[in-house]
Write a protein that holds these residues in place. Structure first.
Motif, PDB file in Angstrom:
ATOM      1  N   ARG A 248      35.030   6.277 -27.968  1.00  0.00           N
ATOM      2  CA  ARG A 248      33.558   6.248 -28.048  1.00  0.00           C
ATOM      3  C   ARG A 248      33.103   5.767 -29.426  1.00  0.00           C
ATOM      4  O   ARG A 248      32.220   4.923 -29.546  1.00  0.00           O
ATOM      5  CB  ARG A 248      32.985   7.635 -27.756  1.00  0.00           C
ATOM      6  CG  ARG A 248      33.198   8.108 -26.329  1.00  0.00           C
ATOM      7  CD  ARG A 248      32.488   9.426 -26.068  1.00  0.00           C
ATOM      8  NE  ARG A 248      32.730   9.870 -24.705  1.00  0.00           N
ATOM      9  CZ  ARG A 248      33.693  10.721 -24.356  1.00  0.00           C
ATOM     10  NH1 ARG A 248      34.480  11.251 -25.281  1.00  0.00           N
ATOM     11  NH2 ARG A 248      33.862  11.069 -23.100  1.00  0.00           N
ATOM     12  N   ARG A 249      33.701   6.317 -30.460  1.00  0.00           N
ATOM     13  CA  ARG A 249      33.283   5.981 -31.813  1.00  0.00           C
ATOM     14  C   ARG A 249      33.682   4.557 -32.198  1.00  0.00           C
ATOM     15  O   ARG A 249      32.907   3.825 -32.817  1.00  0.00           O
ATOM     16  CB  ARG A 249      33.886   6.991 -32.796  1.00  0.00           C
ATOM     17  CG  ARG A 249      33.376   8.418 -32.570  1.00  0.00           C
ATOM     18  CD  ARG A 249      34.079   9.384 -33.490  1.00  0.00           C
ATOM     19  NE  ARG A 249      33.838   9.010 -34.887  1.00  0.00           N
ATOM     20  CZ  ARG A 249      34.611   9.424 -35.898  1.00  0.00           C
ATOM     21  NH1 ARG A 249      35.650  10.194 -35.658  1.00  0.00           N
ATOM     22  NH2 ARG A 249      34.323   9.051 -37.118  1.00  0.00           N
TER      23      ARG A 249
ATOM     24  N   ARG B 114      31.606   1.969 -30.076  1.00  0.00           N
ATOM     25  CA  ARG B 114      30.191   2.007 -30.466  1.00  0.00           C
ATOM     26  C   ARG B 114      29.924   1.172 -31.720  1.00  0.00           C
ATOM     27  O   ARG B 114      28.908   0.474 -31.821  1.00  0.00           O
ATOM     28  CB  ARG B 114      29.784   3.457 -30.712  1.00  0.00           C
ATOM     29  CG  ARG B 114      28.331   3.662 -31.144  1.00  0.00           C
ATOM     30  CD  ARG B 114      28.123   5.083 -31.630  1.00  0.00           C
ATOM     31  NE  ARG B 114      28.883   5.333 -32.851  1.00  0.00           N
ATOM     32  CZ  ARG B 114      29.243   6.549 -33.269  1.00  0.00           C
ATOM     33  NH1 ARG B 114      28.948   7.621 -32.553  1.00  0.00           N
ATOM     34  NH2 ARG B 114      29.919   6.696 -34.392  1.00  0.00           N
ATOM     35  N   ASP B 115      30.830   1.229 -32.689  1.00  0.00           N
ATOM     36  CA  ASP B 115      30.582   0.603 -33.987  1.00  0.00           C
ATOM     37  C   ASP B 115      31.319  -0.713 -34.212  1.00  0.00           C
ATOM     38  O   ASP B 115      31.047  -1.417 -35.189  1.00  0.00           O
ATOM     39  CB  ASP B 115      30.970   1.575 -35.112  1.00  0.00           C
ATOM     40  CG  ASP B 115      30.075   2.802 -35.140  1.00  0.00           C
ATOM     41  OD1 ASP B 115      28.922   2.706 -34.679  1.00  0.00           O
ATOM     42  OD2 ASP B 115      30.526   3.862 -35.613  1.00  0.00           O
TER      43      ASP B 115
ATOM     44  N   MET C 282      33.045   1.755 -21.154  1.00  0.00           N
ATOM     45  CA  MET C 282      32.487   1.852 -22.509  1.00  0.00           C
ATOM     46  C   MET C 282      32.327   0.464 -23.122  1.00  0.00           C
ATOM     47  O   MET C 282      31.301   0.166 -23.751  1.00  0.00           O
ATOM     48  CB  MET C 282      33.414   2.692 -23.399  1.00  0.00           C
ATOM     49  CG  MET C 282      33.462   4.165 -23.089  1.00  0.00           C
ATOM     50  SD  MET C 282      34.611   4.978 -24.252  1.00  0.00           S
ATOM     51  CE  MET C 282      35.051   6.419 -23.298  1.00  0.00           C
TER      52      MET C 282
ATOM     53  N   ASP D 111      29.442  -1.371 -21.440  1.00  0.00           N
ATOM     54  CA  ASP D 111      28.160  -0.796 -21.852  1.00  0.00           C
ATOM     55  C   ASP D 111      27.756  -1.248 -23.254  1.00  0.00           C
ATOM     56  O   ASP D 111      26.563  -1.300 -23.579  1.00  0.00           O
ATOM     57  CB  ASP D 111      28.213   0.729 -21.799  1.00  0.00           C
ATOM     58  CG  ASP D 111      28.302   1.266 -20.377  1.00  0.00           C
ATOM     59  OD1 ASP D 111      28.037   0.501 -19.429  1.00  0.00           O
ATOM     60  OD2 ASP D 111      28.659   2.458 -20.216  1.00  0.00           O
ATOM     61  N   CYS D 112      28.731  -1.556 -24.079  1.00  0.00           N
ATOM     62  CA  CYS D 112      28.449  -1.998 -25.454  1.00  0.00           C
ATOM     63  C   CYS D 112      28.432  -3.523 -25.586  1.00  0.00           C
ATOM     64  O   CYS D 112      28.404  -4.044 -26.709  1.00  0.00           O
ATOM     65  CB  CYS D 112      29.468  -1.394 -26.416  1.00  0.00           C
ATOM     66  SG  CYS D 112      29.196   0.368 -26.712  1.00  0.00           S
TER      67      CYS D 112
END
Length: 230
Positions: free
Chosen positions: A168-169, A172-173, A199, A202-203
């Protein structure tokens, strides 16, 4: 040595050596033992830029023993690697391995949590052509063999309640640190493909693909950032 092995201590820690990608790495209880499954990740990363005409800038998140970063530097002379780990003790081992294989001029080690070391100082604003990671992905309550549970560093094994905290982290970045056309390569647990792929989607990652290990299990996911496919 026999007594240590009888107490389930891994042979690699007893002998302080582990083979990975045809190279010998120093290991001790400060770092996770490199697994053959992770060679699928290493091979994918190396193969992706094998015929690159220019310098390839790579980021290895959670480098541990440095096996992935050092292998990438050894087998991809056109690459430079920035390797990050939150554990200073692990980085000491990684430096030993970079020196052992003569790639200290092309592998830079930074201490910190995921992308944090890239936010300040000389590293600020740096972007990469490849981001690669074999993050901790075991679920908190999962039972492990004594050789793993007793000896290998917990920080390198467990990825939260569902094993997905670090994905996730990172996902995300990641795009903040990627050049247009860059790729991300992530090792996953055998049953995590669907969730990690979602994931990435989605990003905004595209050309998402899964690679399997030699036992046919999903092992590596790759995705692109602003990739123009020809």
């Amino acid at each position: 040595m026999i007594n240590e092995r009888a107490a389930h201590k891994p042979v690699q820690y007893i002998l302080n050596t582990c083979e990975f990608m045809g190279l010998e790495f120093y290991v001790d209880e400060r770092v996770l033992i490199p697994r053959p499954d992770t060679e699928i990740l290493a091979e994918a990363v190396i193969s992706h830029t094998r015929h690159s005409a220019g310098l390839v800038n790579r980021l290895d998140i959670g480098t541990g023993s440095g096996a992935l970063a050092v292998s990438a530097a050894v087998y991809s002379p056109e690459s430079v690697v920035t390797a990050v780990d939150i554990c200073p003790d692990a980085l000491e081992v990684a430096v030993v391995n970079a020196e052992k294989h003569g790639v200290t001029d092309r592998v830079k080690f930074l201490c910190g949590d995921l992308f944090e070391p890239l936010k300040t100082g000389q590293e600020a604003g740096q972007k990469f052509d490849i981001i690669m990671s074999n993050p901790p992905y075991i679920r908190e309550n999962e039972l492990l063999p004594p050789s793993v549970a007793r000896y290998e560093p917990r920080k390198a094994l467990f990825g939260g309640k569902d094993g997905l905290d670090f994905y996730r982290r990172i996902i995300r970045d990641a795009k903040k640190y990627m050049n247009p056309g860059a790729m991300i390569f992530l090792e996953i647990g055998y049953d995590q493909r669907e969730l990690v792929c979602q994931m990435l989607e989605d990003c905004g990652f595209t050309y998402i693909n899964t690679l399997r290990d030699l036992s046919g299990k999903d092992r590596v996911i790759q995705g692109g950032f602003n990739v123009c496919k020809t």
